[in-house]
Design a protein around this motif. Sequence first.
Motif: not given
Length: 181
Positions: A42-63
Amino acid sequence: TGQTFPESLAAERGRLMDAMVDSHKYNAAGRSVIFGDPELVYAVTGLCLENGIQPVVAAAGSGETALTRLVAENDLWEPVTILAATDFTEIRDQSAARAANIAIGPSDGRYLTEREGIPLVRLGFPILDRVGGQRLLSVGYSGTVRLLDRITNTLLDAKHREYRGKMYDLYYSGSEREQTG
């Protein structure tokens, strides 16, 4: 809290803002796959968006977590494929399908580099394939600057590595002209 903001933190924040302005122009072509613990994703998704990088996949191994809702609340240019309770086979498949060109997460993501050619910025736990991974600062203003620099430099490395070949194919080999003409 009503407390005064320390001058040292204000200076660090200013350096982060300057780094964001400097790196934003290089990050526009970034399409990230972010994986790890849900809070980190979640935190890195926000950092990417704030800096012009489009998150295309966000994945977590937990449930199932609040990750889906939290990521969806961001101002997204295009939908993010969110994978919960997943494995690297699914992450790899979705990363290729969504044309990711940078991966951000623990060292297990090296398989994305080996098999898909997606460069990895190592972050989180575990980082087992590098010496000093536990000392990579990535929290606070100073840590965010360092992480942002690593992400931007990884994108720049990939761009420079592929640029001449793309231009040759586009303008000299005729392969691109044959496909479009």
